[in-house]
Scaffold this active site. Sequence first.
Site, PDB file in Angstrom:
ATOM      1  CD  GLU A  59      -3.018   1.016   2.563  1.00  0.00           C
ATOM      2  OE1 GLU A  59      -2.956   0.807   3.625  1.00  0.00           O
ATOM      3  OE2 GLU A  59      -3.124   1.764   1.994  1.00  0.00           O
ATOM      4  CE  LYS A  96      -6.565  -0.101   1.937  1.00  0.00           C
ATOM      5  NZ  LYS A  96      -6.830  -0.880   2.786  1.00  0.00           N
TER       6      LYS A  96
HETATM    7  P1  13P Z   1      -8.750   4.301   4.564  1.00  0.00           P
HETATM    8  O1  13P Z   1      -9.524   3.772   3.580  1.00  0.00           O
HETATM    9  O2  13P Z   1      -9.965   4.407   5.929  1.00  0.00           O
HETATM   10  O3  13P Z   1      -7.808   4.953   3.752  1.00  0.00           O
HETATM   11  O4  13P Z   1      -8.121   3.162   5.271  1.00  0.00           O
HETATM   12  C1  13P Z   1      -7.606   2.353   4.937  1.00  0.00           C
HETATM   13  C2  13P Z   1      -6.153   2.012   5.386  1.00  0.00           C
HETATM   14  O5  13P Z   1      -6.380   0.493   4.952  1.00  0.00           O
HETATM   15  C3  13P Z   1      -5.331   3.082   5.277  1.00  0.00           C
HETATM   16  O6  13P Z   1      -3.996   1.715   5.597  1.00  0.00           O
END
Ligand code: 13P
Length: 615
Positions: free
Chosen positions: A460, A502
């Site tokens: 991510e 992500k």
């Molecule tokens: P949000 O959807 O609140 O941005 O969180 C997603 C997430 O896993 C951030 O690491």
Amino acid sequence: MKKVLIVGNVFKDVYLRLDNRSNHFETDQNDIKWLDLSFNGSKHNYYSRVSIYGGVSISLEVLSRFGINASISGTPATFLDGQFIAKDVQTTYRYILCQDNNTSILKASEPAYSIWEAPAEAPDWIYLDSSAVISPKVAEEIINYLNLSQDTKLAYFIDNHTNQNAPHIQNLINHSALIITNTKSFADSKDCVRISKNHIEYLGRNVGWSLDNKSDLMTKFSSHLTIAASVFGALILGKEPGEALLLARENAESSKLSNTSNLSTLEKAIADDYYRVEKKSNRSTSNMEIENTAKKLMTLGKGILAADESGGSIHKKFESMNIPDDEQHRRNYRNIFFTTPELEKYVSGVILFDETARQSADDGNNFINYLKNRGVISGIKVDQGLVNFDDSDEKYTQGLDGLSNRLKEYYDMGARFAKWRAAFELTDHSPSQMAIQKNCEILAQYAKDCQEENIVPIVEPELVYDGDYTIEQNIEYTGKILDCLFNELAKQKINLAGCILKVNMVLAGKRQEKQSTPAEVGHATAQVLRQHVPHELAGVVFLSGGQSVTQATENLQAVTNNGPFPWPVTFSYARALQDPALKAWKGNDANADEARNAFKERLIANARALKKNAD
Ligand code: 13P
């Protein structure tokens, strides 16, 4: 430089990855799946569509990548700078229907007779590949040409479709200096290269090959074309028969759709014994497991719930609502989401924080087992938060120390995927190349550690929404970050079919005056992903990143409307799924059902946004 004139037909192969759940397959007594395509008003859905050039373009590509000067008889198609260029070329369409590990082919028409056009300059070889349909007239012209041009030799790839008994084909076989065949019925006594389901043989040499566990579904026809052209190319470059077979095996096994390898890359892979051993052992066990987990996580129509806020983040949330931040309240809060009716209809996986992974549901089962019983896969956040670089205000993500041991424990507890977040602020001086590079190196190391423990890594990299940047700046920086990330993942030899990205949607920063419309977000996000995310990746999921609840849903719909994409795409929100539930719950379990309803409403809305044009 060796010169080869190829005779064959250009195909346009359209790969459609079918959606198992919405098509009706029937299994026959031989365990073969059939899809009823009758025109009875039913519709057929697919996850992704990739079109590539196939047939003779594969032979052209393989030979060109081997450094051979290759062209196709009578067509202007070329292979230049790593790309097949097919302007004004007549093609034959094939639809390749892919389901699980099988392909079947729907042909719009049979290919026309291949064209023979005598070359201006004599080639060293004429190569008839298995896409060729040879008329008696073309056979005669080729033989006449061979008689005139004494230095030109003929290689012929004979497959099941070649009518070996036809006199003109017999004549070509008699004139061939090299035969390649994948049909047992070729009974000529000549030494020829034989390709079978799992072996390639030539002059007493024999190597095994297999496409098992390959994420790209190549048809038998395409993989055999790759093998045949690779053996032929290697042999005419003077390689030993054994080496030619190894090169062919490596090319077929490591190639992606429409993307075979350069000779030097193949030679390096073969020379590097350690690499081969490693690849083989991965192939047999762990690759299959992580690819299956990733596929399940990316089930069409479902998302991944991020319920993995760290201690600090949950503290802030609770504090803002005057909810006591103790272990019991944190458990009860998570319990609301996990016990929501029909959770498994909308959610394939849940990302947990360490503390939650060790807590239990009301029925006494720990949460991981409870979710498993509901058909939901548990994942775990394994990064340990952001820290400043020594000499800058930018941040990197920590947590690599002891990670392998923690992953082992999480696997034993039942977790099957993990998440690691890197965060980048977009300002007038950041993110710097240094911060991008360092964070991507760390993400790749994390991904490697995960895959070694049979855990699917969610990587991510988040360009944070909070900022006053424009959508154009976001396009530029998200692209840069993704390029760097996939470069680092490749260096660590990450199996992308067992890895999920992500990422933020591409939009203007939260404090930018000119906010992006959903249409702009959908378009920019699709563009950036298409340009920077490799096709082999298991899937792309979005974080909500501080967008409002409705904004996150509307923008997801807009992204969907720009699909289909080469990979499945879905949501993996924390705030945009949970915030209404938190507001309804208020720390009081008497409100738990109301909170569950609020959560379910968001699940339904976001699942709906995964369907194209669902207004
Ligand atoms: P949000 O959807 O609140 O941005 O969180 C997603 C997430 O896993 C951030 O690491």
